[in-house]
Design a protein around this motif. Structure first.
Motif, PDB file in Angstrom:
ATOM      1  N   VAL A 176      -0.719  10.671  13.930  1.00 12.03           N
ATOM      2  CA  VAL A 176       0.718  10.420  13.808  1.00 12.03           C
ATOM      3  C   VAL A 176       1.417  10.873  15.082  1.00 12.03           C
ATOM      4  O   VAL A 176       1.205  11.980  15.570  1.00 12.03           O
ATOM      5  N   ASN A 177       2.266   9.991  15.614  1.00 15.92           N
ATOM      6  CA  ASN A 177       3.016  10.317  16.817  1.00 15.92           C
ATOM      7  C   ASN A 177       4.379   9.639  16.721  1.00 15.92           C
ATOM      8  O   ASN A 177       4.658   8.946  15.749  1.00 15.92           O
ATOM      9  N   GLY A 178       5.204   9.835  17.720  1.00 17.94           N
ATOM     10  CA  GLY A 178       6.496   9.167  17.657  1.00 17.94           C
ATOM     11  C   GLY A 178       7.449   9.566  18.744  1.00 17.94           C
ATOM     12  O   GLY A 178       7.116  10.297  19.677  1.00 17.94           O
ATOM     13  N   ASP A 179       8.664   9.047  18.614  1.00 19.24           N
ATOM     14  CA  ASP A 179       9.741   9.323  19.554  1.00 19.24           C
ATOM     15  C   ASP A 179      11.028   9.571  18.770  1.00 19.24           C
ATOM     16  O   ASP A 179      11.321   8.864  17.799  1.00 19.24           O
TER      17      ASP A 179
ATOM     18  N   LEU B  24      -1.912  -1.370   2.777  1.00 20.83           N
ATOM     19  CA  LEU B  24      -3.309  -0.960   2.923  1.00 20.83           C
ATOM     20  C   LEU B  24      -4.103  -1.166   1.640  1.00 20.83           C
ATOM     21  O   LEU B  24      -5.325  -1.349   1.676  1.00 20.83           O
ATOM     22  N   GLY B  25      -3.411  -1.153   0.508  1.00 20.50           N
ATOM     23  CA  GLY B  25      -4.091  -1.312  -0.775  1.00 20.50           C
ATOM     24  C   GLY B  25      -4.152  -2.736  -1.282  1.00 20.50           C
ATOM     25  O   GLY B  25      -4.679  -2.996  -2.372  1.00 20.50           O
ATOM     26  N   ASP B  26      -3.613  -3.678  -0.497  1.00 23.02           N
ATOM     27  CA  ASP B  26      -3.560  -5.074  -0.937  1.00 23.02           C
ATOM     28  C   ASP B  26      -4.370  -5.940   0.028  1.00 23.02           C
ATOM     29  O   ASP B  26      -3.875  -6.379   1.069  1.00 23.02           O
ATOM     30  N   ARG B  27      -5.616  -6.208  -0.311  1.00 17.90           N
ATOM     31  CA  ARG B  27      -6.488  -6.980   0.574  1.00 17.90           C
ATOM     32  C   ARG B  27      -5.945  -8.380   0.813  1.00 17.90           C
ATOM     33  O   ARG B  27      -5.997  -8.898   1.939  1.00 17.90           O
ATOM     34  N   ALA B  28      -5.412  -9.004  -0.224  1.00 17.48           N
ATOM     35  CA  ALA B  28      -4.888 -10.366  -0.084  1.00 17.48           C
ATOM     36  C   ALA B  28      -3.729 -10.406   0.911  1.00 17.48           C
ATOM     37  O   ALA B  28      -3.627 -11.336   1.729  1.00 17.48           O
ATOM     38  N   LEU B  29      -2.862  -9.400   0.861  1.00 17.21           N
ATOM     39  CA  LEU B  29      -1.739  -9.340   1.796  1.00 17.21           C
ATOM     40  C   LEU B  29      -2.244  -9.157   3.217  1.00 17.21           C
ATOM     41  O   LEU B  29      -1.752  -9.813   4.150  1.00 17.21           O
ATOM     42  N   ARG B  30      -3.232  -8.304   3.401  1.00 13.96           N
ATOM     43  CA  ARG B  30      -3.776  -8.075   4.741  1.00 13.96           C
ATOM     44  C   ARG B  30      -4.427  -9.342   5.290  1.00 13.96           C
ATOM     45  O   ARG B  30      -4.241  -9.688   6.454  1.00 13.96           O
TER      46      ARG B  30
ATOM     47  N   PRO C  44     -13.523  -5.117  17.671  1.00 12.14           N
ATOM     48  CA  PRO C  44     -12.715  -3.943  17.313  1.00 12.14           C
ATOM     49  C   PRO C  44     -11.289  -4.059  17.861  1.00 12.14           C
ATOM     50  O   PRO C  44     -11.098  -4.281  19.057  1.00 12.14           O
ATOM     51  N   VAL C  45     -10.315  -3.959  16.975  1.00 11.61           N
ATOM     52  CA  VAL C  45      -8.907  -3.968  17.356  1.00 11.61           C
ATOM     53  C   VAL C  45      -8.222  -2.814  16.628  1.00 11.61           C
ATOM     54  O   VAL C  45      -8.316  -2.701  15.404  1.00 11.61           O
ATOM     55  N   HIS C  46      -7.574  -1.942  17.377  1.00 12.02           N
ATOM     56  CA  HIS C  46      -6.868  -0.822  16.765  1.00 12.02           C
ATOM     57  C   HIS C  46      -5.581  -1.320  16.114  1.00 12.02           C
ATOM     58  O   HIS C  46      -4.947  -2.260  16.593  1.00 12.02           O
ATOM     59  N   ARG C  47      -5.187  -0.670  15.028  1.00  8.22           N
ATOM     60  CA  ARG C  47      -3.951  -1.021  14.325  1.00  8.22           C
ATOM     61  C   ARG C  47      -3.068   0.217  14.213  1.00  8.22           C
ATOM     62  O   ARG C  47      -3.528   1.243  13.717  1.00  8.22           O
ATOM     63  N   THR C  48      -1.858   0.082  14.661  1.00  6.97           N
ATOM     64  CA  THR C  48      -0.889   1.176  14.568  1.00  6.97           C
ATOM     65  C   THR C  48       0.303   0.709  13.755  1.00  6.97           C
ATOM     66  O   THR C  48       0.975  -0.259  14.133  1.00  6.97           O
TER      67      THR C  48
ATOM     68  N   GLU D  51       4.030  15.501   6.771  1.00 10.31           N
ATOM     69  CA  GLU D  51       3.724  15.810   5.366  1.00 10.31           C
ATOM     70  C   GLU D  51       3.739  14.548   4.509  1.00 10.31           C
ATOM     71  O   GLU D  51       2.838  14.322   3.695  1.00 10.31           O
ATOM     72  N   LYS D  52       4.752  13.721   4.696  1.00  4.54           N
ATOM     73  CA  LYS D  52       4.859  12.509   3.882  1.00  4.54           C
ATOM     74  C   LYS D  52       3.797  11.478   4.264  1.00  4.54           C
ATOM     75  O   LYS D  52       3.363  10.690   3.425  1.00  4.54           O
ATOM     76  N   SER D  53       3.379  11.481   5.531  1.00  2.00           N
ATOM     77  CA  SER D  53       2.354  10.545   5.978  1.00  2.00           C
ATOM     78  C   SER D  53       0.962  10.941   5.497  1.00  2.00           C
ATOM     79  O   SER D  53       0.039  10.117   5.548  1.00  2.00           O
ATOM     80  N   ALA D  54       0.821  12.171   5.041  1.00  2.00           N
ATOM     81  CA  ALA D  54      -0.497  12.670   4.651  1.00  2.00           C
ATOM     82  C   ALA D  54      -1.055  11.954   3.424  1.00  2.00           C
ATOM     83  O   ALA D  54      -2.258  12.040   3.154  1.00  2.00           O
ATOM     84  N   LYS D  55      -0.209  11.242   2.686  1.00  2.00           N
ATOM     85  CA  LYS D  55      -0.693  10.505   1.515  1.00  2.00           C
ATOM     86  C   LYS D  55      -1.468   9.256   1.912  1.00  2.00           C
ATOM     87  O   LYS D  55      -2.171   8.670   1.089  1.00  2.00           O
ATOM     88  N   LEU D  56      -1.342   8.844   3.182  1.00  2.00           N
ATOM     89  CA  LEU D  56      -2.074   7.686   3.681  1.00  2.00           C
ATOM     90  C   LEU D  56      -3.476   8.114   4.121  1.00  2.00           C
ATOM     91  O   LEU D  56      -3.711   9.295   4.405  1.00  2.00           O
ATOM     92  N   PRO D  57      -4.420   7.186   4.204  1.00  2.00           N
ATOM     93  CA  PRO D  57      -5.762   7.531   4.689  1.00  2.00           C
ATOM     94  C   PRO D  57      -5.704   8.217   6.054  1.00  2.00           C
ATOM     95  O   PRO D  57      -4.864   7.869   6.897  1.00  2.00           O
ATOM     96  N   ALA D  58      -6.580   9.187   6.280  1.00  2.00           N
ATOM     97  CA  ALA D  58      -6.553   9.980   7.514  1.00  2.00           C
ATOM     98  C   ALA D  58      -6.791   9.134   8.754  1.00  2.00           C
ATOM     99  O   ALA D  58      -6.455   9.547   9.870  1.00  2.00           O
ATOM    100  N   THR D  59      -7.373   7.948   8.592  1.00  2.00           N
ATOM    101  CA  THR D  59      -7.654   7.070   9.734  1.00  2.00           C
ATOM    102  C   THR D  59      -6.465   6.179  10.103  1.00  2.00           C
ATOM    103  O   THR D  59      -6.570   5.379  11.034  1.00  2.00           O
TER     104      THR D  59
END
Length: 325
Positions: free
Chosen positions: A43-46, A197-203, A240-244, A288-296
């Motif tokens: 996690v990063n930001g401005d 992230l939990g919806d394969r069809a949407l992805r 391989p393509v990174h996703r942010t 803290e709020k982002s911690a509910k998402l997968p660590a990757t």
């Protein structure tokens, strides 16, 4: 399928050249010097804030500046370049005026007059990704929405860049949230990412849209061939393509009232001092709020406070010539 080789520096330069001209950006968006906690997360930001004028944060100037991005945000890059080039060659500005009118009409029609004020956040996110991150818009969802048969719901923006530190391409999947409170805006963004992230069809639908609608006009043939191969979701093996997940977080902040009345030559420095204290508590909250998402999950937050969120929505809608509820 083999991916055509290309020099990373050539690819990076080619992609950055696709970004629109955002001259004046630094005059309207200020970055707060801030180091995010080194907690090992992705996690990063401005932390950003608008330009200060003689009477405080100049929201009129901000609205005027982001409005200038309507054309590249709404219309395909190739079309804009073709029309602009022909108009300048002919010495006739009317085609350019027509482009601006069509972009505005498309923005209002696809967003709806009652919600256009809140969608200013998407325009700001587009501007930040292109001007600050140097990640050009990859898919113009606005222009796709003129086709009523195409389902283009999903991320608020899809941008692409080459990242030297990651030694690879990065897809920036956008989220824009504008709320009264910071916590509510972050919660909304994280919830939306979690759902994605939990919806394969949407992805899969999102990447089908990318595969079939990449706006690479202006790229050299070598770079375009490379990108189409790398971003092909049906390639085997996949490249391989990174996703942010990149989030614009707008919220209402009382810090502006604390610097009201300060001399115009000193007010911005004093506001940054006050805002820096808020950033020290905001960053851990976001982590803290982002911690509910997968660590990757890679996340980048653009955090920006507004003196009055409703007033900003209204001012932007008035610039568009629409009314909001």
């Amino acid at each position: 399928m083999s991916v055509p080789a290309i020099s990373p520096s050539v690819l990076q330069t080619a992609l950055e050249a696709l970004c629109s001209d955002h001259s004046g950006f630094d005059d309207h968006f200020r970055r707060l010097p801030f180091a995010w906690p080194a907690d090992g997360s992705l996690v990063n930001g401005d932390f950003l804030h608008p330009l200060f004028g003689a009477d405080g944060a100049d929201m009129d100037a901000l609205v005027e500046h982001i409005y200038r991005s309507l054309i590249p945000f709404c219309l395909p890059r190739g079309e804009v370049k073709k029309v602009t080039k022909a108009a300048l060659a002919a010495g006739d500005i009317h085609p350019i005026i027509a482009l601006a009118d069509r972009a505005r009409e498309l923005f209002v029609r696809t967003r709806g007059a009652t919600t256009a004020g809140g969608e200013a956040g998407e325009l700001i996110l587009f501007l930040l990704l292109e001007a600050l991150i140097k990640a050009p818009l990859l898919v113009s969802k606005m222009s796709l929405k003129t086709n009523s048969n195409m389902n283009v719901h999903g991320r608020d923006g899809i941008h692409l860049r080459y990242c030297p530190s990651l030694n690879g391409l990065v897809l920036h999947l956008g989220e824009s949230k504008l709320h009264k409170g910071l916590a509510a805006a972050v919660d909304d963004a994280v919830s939306s990412i979690e759902q994605y992230l939990g919806d394969r069809a949407l992805r899969r639908r999102e990447f089908d849209i990318i595969n079939g609608n990449m706006d690479l006009s202006g790229l050299d043939a070598e770079s375009e061939q490379h990108l189409r191969a790398v971003l092909n979701p049906y390639a085997s093996p996949p490249s391989p393509v990174h996703r942010t997940h990149t989030c614009f977080i707008g919220f209402e902040y009382g810090g502006y009232a604390k610097v009201a009345g300060i001399d115009s030559t000193k007010v911005e420095a004093e506001f940054q001092r006050v805002y820096a204290r808020r950033a020290q508590t905001a960053a851990p909250l976001i982590l803290e709020k982002s911690a509910k998402l997968p660590a990757t999950t890679r996340l980048h937050f653009f955090v920006m406070p507004f003196p009055d969120v409703d007033s900003f929505r209204t001012t932007f809608s008035q610039k568009l010539g629409v009314q909001i509820d």
